[in-house]
Motif scaffolding. Structure first.
Motif, PDB file in Angstrom:
ATOM      1  N   MET A 138      -1.887 -52.961 -36.120  1.00 15.80           N
ATOM      2  CA  MET A 138      -2.627 -53.139 -37.374  1.00 15.80           C
ATOM      3  C   MET A 138      -3.128 -51.817 -37.936  1.00 15.80           C
ATOM      4  SD  MET A 138      -4.818 -56.640 -36.733  1.00 15.80           S
ATOM      5  CE  MET A 138      -5.621 -55.978 -35.254  1.00 15.80           C
ATOM      6  N   HIS A 139      -3.635 -50.945 -37.052  1.00 14.68           N
ATOM      7  CA  HIS A 139      -4.207 -49.677 -37.519  1.00 14.68           C
ATOM      8  C   HIS A 139      -3.106 -48.726 -38.004  1.00 14.68           C
ATOM      9  CE1 HIS A 139      -8.030 -51.043 -35.974  1.00 14.68           C
ATOM     10  NE2 HIS A 139      -7.501 -51.226 -34.782  1.00 14.68           N
ATOM     11  N   ALA A 140      -1.972 -48.712 -37.292  1.00 14.66           N
ATOM     12  CA  ALA A 140      -0.864 -47.848 -37.710  1.00 14.66           C
ATOM     13  C   ALA A 140      -0.337 -48.279 -39.075  1.00 14.66           C
ATOM     14  CB  ALA A 140       0.248 -47.892 -36.663  1.00 14.66           C
ATOM     15  N   THR A 146      -2.336 -47.480 -46.580  1.00 13.90           N
ATOM     16  CA  THR A 146      -3.472 -46.949 -47.331  1.00 13.90           C
ATOM     17  C   THR A 146      -3.150 -45.604 -47.949  1.00 13.90           C
ATOM     18  OG1 THR A 146      -5.044 -48.126 -45.898  1.00 13.90           O
ATOM     19  CG2 THR A 146      -5.890 -46.263 -47.172  1.00 13.90           C
ATOM     20  N   TYR A 147      -2.442 -44.751 -47.214  1.00 12.75           N
ATOM     21  CA  TYR A 147      -2.068 -43.442 -47.760  1.00 12.75           C
ATOM     22  C   TYR A 147      -1.121 -43.607 -48.944  1.00 12.75           C
ATOM     23  CZ  TYR A 147      -0.241 -38.690 -48.035  1.00 12.75           C
ATOM     24  OH  TYR A 147       0.125 -37.439 -48.481  1.00 12.75           O
ATOM     25  N   ALA A 176       3.089 -46.908 -33.102  1.00 12.23           N
ATOM     26  CA  ALA A 176       2.713 -45.717 -33.873  1.00 12.23           C
ATOM     27  C   ALA A 176       3.801 -45.401 -34.891  1.00 12.23           C
ATOM     28  CB  ALA A 176       2.481 -44.525 -32.957  1.00 12.23           C
ATOM     29  N   ILE A 177       3.399 -44.736 -35.975  1.00 11.31           N
ATOM     30  CA  ILE A 177       4.333 -44.314 -37.026  1.00 11.31           C
ATOM     31  C   ILE A 177       4.228 -42.803 -37.174  1.00 11.31           C
ATOM     32  CG2 ILE A 177       5.005 -44.529 -39.450  1.00 11.31           C
ATOM     33  CD1 ILE A 177       3.591 -47.261 -39.477  1.00 11.31           C
ATOM     34  N   TYR A 178       5.276 -42.094 -36.789  1.00  9.43           N
ATOM     35  CA  TYR A 178       5.329 -40.641 -36.935  1.00  9.43           C
ATOM     36  C   TYR A 178       5.890 -40.309 -38.313  1.00  9.43           C
ATOM     37  CZ  TYR A 178       7.578 -36.045 -36.661  1.00  9.43           C
ATOM     38  OH  TYR A 178       8.007 -34.767 -36.937  1.00  9.43           O
ATOM     39  N   GLU A 179       5.192 -39.460 -39.073  1.00  4.76           N
ATOM     40  CA  GLU A 179       5.618 -39.092 -40.414  1.00  4.76           C
ATOM     41  C   GLU A 179       6.139 -37.657 -40.400  1.00  4.76           C
ATOM     42  OE1 GLU A 179       2.706 -40.044 -43.416  1.00  4.76           O
ATOM     43  OE2 GLU A 179       2.092 -41.873 -42.361  1.00  4.76           O
ATOM     44  N   PRO A 180       7.441 -37.478 -40.337  1.00  5.27           N
ATOM     45  CA  PRO A 180       8.005 -36.122 -40.271  1.00  5.27           C
ATOM     46  C   PRO A 180       7.903 -35.408 -41.615  1.00  5.27           C
ATOM     47  CG  PRO A 180       9.759 -37.746 -40.482  1.00  5.27           C
ATOM     48  CD  PRO A 180       8.478 -38.520 -40.335  1.00  5.27           C
ATOM     49  N   PRO A 181       8.141 -34.100 -41.660  1.00  2.00           N
ATOM     50  CA  PRO A 181       8.255 -33.419 -42.950  1.00  2.00           C
ATOM     51  C   PRO A 181       9.340 -34.116 -43.772  1.00  2.00           C
ATOM     52  CG  PRO A 181       8.217 -31.846 -41.148  1.00  2.00           C
ATOM     53  CD  PRO A 181       8.359 -33.190 -40.526  1.00  2.00           C
ATOM     54  N   VAL A 336      -3.609 -47.853 -28.151  1.00  2.00           N
ATOM     55  CA  VAL A 336      -3.921 -46.551 -28.733  1.00  2.00           C
ATOM     56  C   VAL A 336      -4.679 -46.748 -30.033  1.00  2.00           C
ATOM     57  CG1 VAL A 336      -1.933 -45.453 -27.655  1.00  2.00           C
ATOM     58  CG2 VAL A 336      -1.714 -46.434 -29.935  1.00  2.00           C
ATOM     59  N   MET A 337      -5.340 -45.692 -30.509  1.00  2.00           N
ATOM     60  CA  MET A 337      -6.279 -45.846 -31.631  1.00  2.00           C
ATOM     61  C   MET A 337      -5.640 -45.717 -33.016  1.00  2.00           C
ATOM     62  SD  MET A 337      -9.829 -44.074 -30.327  1.00  2.00           S
ATOM     63  CE  MET A 337      -9.142 -42.579 -29.622  1.00  2.00           C
ATOM     64  N   ASN A 338      -4.705 -44.780 -33.211  1.00  2.00           N
ATOM     65  CA  ASN A 338      -4.114 -44.558 -34.541  1.00  2.00           C
ATOM     66  C   ASN A 338      -5.169 -44.304 -35.621  1.00  2.00           C
ATOM     67  OD1 ASN A 338      -1.148 -44.772 -34.399  1.00  2.00           O
ATOM     68  ND2 ASN A 338      -1.551 -46.819 -33.596  1.00  2.00           N
TER      69      ASN A 338
END
Length: 418
Positions: A138-140, A146-147, A176-181, A336-338
């Motif tokens: 949910m947090h990820a 939101t961004y 988790a969601i990793y946002e690369p360049p 994990v918190m995210n």
């Protein structure tokens, strides 16, 4: 007005009906907008209406879930953007689908129908996804959504790589969601892949027992009359080819209101492309045809003009909707918190954010304060730790073991807390 997507054996079309519309209203709009007589149509939410073979006693009337003309669509669970399946027993040409000249000529005097059909590739619809469901932390999910909404206002596309697990029942758990360049525009999105940062993200994920399980992207608010573009479907196929049969695609889109004064709705959905789509992509059959169609060409002989069979019809292009398979979407709360500032955004990610994070969770043991994927990736890059140090800290964080004093001092020093 409410937009209903109508899928027949000839393709996907759209009709608009008023709020509170009944089945009869929908039939009347299909008759007037699409030219299918009311007495010749059968409607159902069941996709088997279109896939049941005609030669095995197929009876359209057996699909009775929409047989009550007075029933409101909303009472049947049909809302804006949903798909209704339409059956009729005659041929028609859906606007925008070009029939090739091939259909007007024969293969040759010495080729039988059986030989002709045997030489053609059939693209079949896949009714069920390989994975059972996709559950997002949910947090990820909220941090990503939101961004997109507040910082870039859906003005351009943005994406990320999903990390998590796949259980024995093929449920995909995204932690988790990793946002690369990346480079995003209204129409396109390009992620910078295989960078040292992504390699470190892989390393952290592996210590925690995770792996790449798909990707996510947001669509811009640029008006479009299709669900996915050809480019997006090719990217989806590439991700599934890379990450495995259960890899999923998350999609976040802002649905503009039909009426003035209504609030736009954010839709968060998950999809896969069919296994056949992945195979044909890998073999090189696809290239972008139109905005939402893929041109299909035999990669072994690009001069071969033999069409493929899609939905029982010869064609040289396929609507990308035909290759999509929806995935049931769920949510969960990961261990994990995210909550730490996320990498490669317009927003800052530095010592001040590290200090704020550590202070926010100061009542917790130090190892628990570090249990955040984005925080661990930040420390791996900024704290001067060796890969072996990162492995040791990451393992201690997940197991709840004490963080050695030397590591704590480096982290607190980076935050300016000493």
């Amino acid at each position: 007005m409410v937009t209903i997507r109508v899928r027949s054996r000839d393709g996907l079309e759209r009709v608009k009906v008023p709020e509170g519309a009944t089945v009869r209203d929908l039939k009347q709009h299909i008759a007037s907008d699409l030219g299918v007589p009311e007495d010749a149509m059968t409607l159902s939410q069941n996709p088997k209406l279109l896939t049941t073979r005609d030669d095995v006693g197929f009876c359209p009337e057996s699909f009775g879930d929409m047989s009550d003309d007075t029933a409101e669509l909303e009472s049947l669970g049909i809302s804006h953007g949903d798909i209704v399946h339409l059956f009729y027993d005659f041929d028609r040409e859906v606007e925008g689908v070009r029939l090739p000249e091939f259909m007007k000529r024969s293969f040759g005097a010495h080729m039988t129908i059986e030989e002709m059909v045997a030489k053609q590739t059939r693209i079949e619809r896949q009714e069920k996804a390989v994975c059972s469901s996709a559950s997002f932390d949910m947090h990820a999910a909220n941090m990503f959504q939101t961004y997109i909404q507040s910082a870039i206002a859906f003005s351009i596309k943005r994406g990320g790589i999903l990390y998590g697990e796949v259980d024995d029942e093929k449920n995909v758990l995204i932690h988790a969601i990793y946002e690369p360049p990346q480079q995003g525009s209204q129409d396109g999105l390009s992620l910078e892949r295989n960078t040292p940062q992504e390699e470190m993200a892989d390393r952290i994920a592996e210590v925690w027992g995770w792996k790449k399980v798909g990707w996510i992207f947001s669509q811009s608010t640029k008006e479009r009359d299709y669900i996915f573009s050809a480019e997006e479907v090719l990217q989806m196929a590439a991700i599934q080819d890379e990450m495995g049969e259960c890899a999923v695609t998350g999609v976040v889109a802002l649905l503009e209101p039909e009426e003035d004064g209504d609030v736009p709705e954010i839709h968060f959905e998950a999809f896969q492309v069919s296994e056949q789509c992945v195979r044909l992509y890998k073999e090189g059959w696809f290239s972008e045809g139109g905005t939402s169609t893929l041109k299909v060409t035999n990669p072994k002989d690009t001069r071969d003009a033999t069409p493929v069979i899609v939905g029982g019809k010869d064609t040289s292009e396929v609507d990308v909707d035909y290759l999509l398979v929806p995935v049931s979407i769920k949510d969960h709360e990961s261990i994990v918190m995210n909550s730490f500032a996320i990498e490669n955004r317009l927003l800052a990610q530095g010592p001040a954010e590290l200090k704020a994070h550590l202070d926010k969770y100061s009542a917790r043991p130090f190892s628990e304060r570090l249990k955040d994927f984005h925080l661990m990736l930040f420390l791996a890059e900024k704290a001067g730790f060796s890969p072996e140090d990162v492995d040791a800290i990451t393992a201690a964080v997940m197991q709840g073991d004490p963080i050695p004093d030397g590591y704590q001092m480096i982290i607190q020093g980076l935050a300016g807390s000493l």
